[in-house]
Design a protein around this motif. Structure first.
Motif, PDB file in Angstrom:
ATOM      1  N   ASP A   1       0.888  -1.237   0.103  1.00 58.10           N
ATOM      2  CA  ASP A   1       0.018  -0.023  -0.058  1.00 58.10           C
ATOM      3  C   ASP A   1       0.913   1.431  -0.170  1.00 58.10           C
ATOM      4  O   ASP A   1       0.397   2.043  -0.627  1.00 58.10           O
ATOM      5  N   SER A   2       1.929   1.043   0.653  1.00 57.66           N
ATOM      6  CA  SER A   2       2.832   2.408   0.723  1.00 57.66           C
ATOM      7  C   SER A   2       3.538   2.716  -0.484  1.00 57.66           C
ATOM      8  O   SER A   2       3.636   3.822  -1.108  1.00 57.66           O
ATOM      9  N   VAL A   3       3.870   1.690  -1.331  1.00 57.03           N
ATOM     10  CA  VAL A   3       4.178   1.774  -2.679  1.00 57.03           C
ATOM     11  C   VAL A   3       3.185   2.419  -3.632  1.00 57.03           C
ATOM     12  O   VAL A   3       3.299   3.199  -4.468  1.00 57.03           O
ATOM     13  N   LEU A   4       2.067   1.842  -3.643  1.00 58.86           N
ATOM     14  CA  LEU A   4       0.967   2.308  -4.462  1.00 58.86           C
ATOM     15  C   LEU A   4       0.486   3.800  -4.018  1.00 58.86           C
ATOM     16  O   LEU A   4      -0.025   4.359  -5.009  1.00 58.86           O
ATOM     17  N   ALA A   5       0.881   4.320  -2.828  1.00 60.61           N
ATOM     18  CA  ALA A   5       0.521   5.485  -2.348  1.00 60.61           C
ATOM     19  C   ALA A   5       1.628   6.572  -2.788  1.00 60.61           C
ATOM     20  O   ALA A   5       1.531   7.620  -2.548  1.00 60.61           O
ATOM     21  N   GLN A   6       2.755   6.053  -3.668  1.00 59.46           N
ATOM     22  CA  GLN A   6       3.814   7.090  -4.115  1.00 59.46           C
ATOM     23  C   GLN A   6       3.287   8.253  -5.043  1.00 59.46           C
ATOM     24  O   GLN A   6       2.453   7.643  -6.035  1.00 59.46           O
ATOM     25  N   ARG A   7       3.519   9.303  -4.784  1.00 58.19           N
ATOM     26  CA  ARG A   7       3.190  10.548  -5.682  1.00 58.19           C
ATOM     27  C   ARG A   7       4.244  10.852  -6.653  1.00 58.19           C
ATOM     28  O   ARG A   7       5.419  10.687  -6.268  1.00 58.19           O
ATOM     29  N   ASN A   8       3.840  11.455  -7.829  1.00 54.97           N
ATOM     30  CA  ASN A   8       4.761  11.670  -8.977  1.00 54.97           C
ATOM     31  C   ASN A   8       5.442  10.660  -9.490  1.00 54.97           C
ATOM     32  O   ASN A   8       6.955  11.079  -9.636  1.00 54.97           O
ATOM     33  N   VAL A   9       5.190   9.567  -9.491  1.00 56.05           N
ATOM     34  CA  VAL A   9       5.991   8.356 -10.043  1.00 56.05           C
ATOM     35  C   VAL A   9       5.462   8.018 -11.365  1.00 56.05           C
ATOM     36  O   VAL A   9       4.315   8.333 -11.624  1.00 56.05           O
ATOM     37  N   PRO A  10       6.247   7.476 -12.295  1.00 59.57           N
ATOM     38  CA  PRO A  10       5.790   7.134 -13.665  1.00 59.57           C
ATOM     39  C   PRO A  10       4.524   6.112 -13.387  1.00 59.57           C
ATOM     40  O   PRO A  10       4.511   5.323 -12.580  1.00 59.57           O
ATOM     41  N   ASP A  11       3.788   5.911 -14.483  1.00 58.10           N
ATOM     42  CA  ASP A  11       2.510   5.066 -14.499  1.00 58.10           C
ATOM     43  C   ASP A  11       2.971   3.765 -14.650  1.00 58.10           C
ATOM     44  O   ASP A  11       2.322   2.810 -14.194  1.00 58.10           O
ATOM     45  N   ASP A  12       4.106   3.589 -15.253  1.00 61.05           N
ATOM     46  CA  ASP A  12       4.721   2.210 -15.445  1.00 61.05           C
ATOM     47  C   ASP A  12       5.449   1.657 -14.152  1.00 61.05           C
ATOM     48  O   ASP A  12       6.344   0.700 -14.403  1.00 61.05           O
ATOM     49  N   LEU A  13       5.379   2.178 -12.953  1.00 61.50           N
ATOM     50  CA  LEU A  13       5.943   1.653 -11.875  1.00 61.50           C
ATOM     51  C   LEU A  13       5.786   0.461 -11.546  1.00 61.50           C
ATOM     52  O   LEU A  13       4.579  -0.126 -11.818  1.00 61.50           O
ATOM     53  N   GLU A  14       6.887  -0.532 -11.559  1.00 70.94           N
ATOM     54  CA  GLU A  14       6.600  -2.075 -11.465  1.00 70.94           C
ATOM     55  C   GLU A  14       6.743  -2.292 -10.089  1.00 70.94           C
ATOM     56  O   GLU A  14       7.730  -2.055  -9.381  1.00 70.94           O
ATOM     57  N   ILE A  15       5.735  -3.098  -9.592  1.00 66.54           N
ATOM     58  CA  ILE A  15       5.735  -3.593  -8.132  1.00 66.54           C
ATOM     59  C   ILE A  15       5.767  -5.112  -8.106  1.00 66.54           C
ATOM     60  O   ILE A  15       5.052  -5.871  -8.714  1.00 66.54           O
ATOM     61  N   ILE A  16       7.131  -5.721  -7.712  1.00 71.84           N
ATOM     62  CA  ILE A  16       7.296  -7.058  -7.737  1.00 71.84           C
ATOM     63  C   ILE A  16       7.443  -7.654  -6.246  1.00 71.84           C
ATOM     64  O   ILE A  16       8.144  -7.151  -5.512  1.00 71.84           O
ATOM     65  N   VAL A  17       6.566  -8.597  -5.930  1.00 72.12           N
ATOM     66  CA  VAL A  17       6.576  -9.259  -4.729  1.00 72.12           C
ATOM     67  C   VAL A  17       6.994 -10.518  -4.828  1.00 72.12           C
ATOM     68  O   VAL A  17       6.511 -11.607  -5.617  1.00 72.12           O
ATOM     69  N   VAL A  18       7.995 -10.801  -4.039  1.00 76.61           N
ATOM     70  CA  VAL A  18       8.648 -12.126  -4.267  1.00 76.61           C
ATOM     71  C   VAL A  18       8.338 -13.093  -2.823  1.00 76.61           C
ATOM     72  O   VAL A  18       8.958 -12.813  -2.060  1.00 76.61           O
ATOM     73  N   ASP A  19       7.427 -14.012  -3.152  1.00 76.71           N
ATOM     74  CA  ASP A  19       6.995 -14.812  -1.921  1.00 76.71           C
ATOM     75  C   ASP A  19       8.106 -15.847  -1.621  1.00 76.71           C
ATOM     76  O   ASP A  19       7.887 -16.902  -2.624  1.00 76.71           O
TER      77      ASP A  19
END
Length: 202
Positions: free
Chosen positions: A20-38
């Motif tokens: 959630d704290s990554v998704l709340a980032q402001r003024n970042v490119p729309d193609d921000l990639e979020i990779i979660v490694v379980d």
């Protein structure tokens, strides 16, 4: 493009907050990639992560440790820059934008970090003076103690071509080993603002 790599193991509640704290980032490119490694979680993490849908990429592996998880995320990432976030930490909304601005203003820079706010067992604690993060060519200071934090770092992906990935054979201090290998070759940039909440004691 920026890729965020979040390794996690049995932190079902905390990792959701981290994402959630990554998704709340402001003024970042729309193609921000979020990779979660379980890393082989057994606490329902896999089911919980489904709530994010296509907003995140989920990679899964047999329990192999945090170094292997980070390395998996690095290899699979598509971004020119990579930012790590431990699954029990949080970013403030301005974190990534501040680091991308730093790289824009310092085109030769390959790594930078921010300051942190430390929370232990739910209470804020103040770092000692010797914990103050260094900047520039600081290898001699890094030899004294680990002064770089995974959740505070963003770096250019090309840096791994010269220093390699995290050492998967180390049972602990795997990040310290990486910062030493980086610090002996590259200056470390610093954004002197606490843009990371580092949580411990849980």
């Amino acid at each position: 493009m920026i890729s965020t790599v979040i390794p996690t193991y049995n932190r079902r509640v905390l990792v959701l907050q981290a994402i959630d704290s990554v998704l709340a980032q402001r003024n970042v490119p729309d193609d921000l990639e979020i990779i979660v490694v379980d890393d082989g979680s057994t606490d329902g993490t896999a089911d919980a992560l489904r709530c994010f849908g296509e907003k995140i990429r989920i990679l899964r592996q047999e329990r192999s440790g945090v170094s292997a998880a980070r390395n998996y995320g690095i290899v699979e990432s598509r971004g020119q820059y990579i930012a790590f976030l431990d699954s029990d930490d949080l970013w403030l909304p301005e974190k990534l934008a501040a680091q991308m601005k730093y790289f824009h203003e310092n085109p030769d820079a390959r790594i930078c970090q921010t300051q942190e706010t430390w929370i232990r067992c739910g209470k804020r604690i103040n770092p000692r003076k010797y914990h103050k993060k260094p900047q520039g060519h600081c290898f001699s200071l890094l030899l004294e103690r680990c002064m770089v934090s995974p959740s505070a770092v963003a770096l250019h992906k090309s840096i791994f071509d010269s220093i390699g990935l995290f050492d998967e054979q180390l049972p602990a201090c795997e990040d310290y080993d990486l910062w030493l290998r980086i610090g002996c070759l590259y200056p470390v940039g610093l954004i002197d603002l606490p843009l990371v909440v580092k949580r411990g004691g849980h």
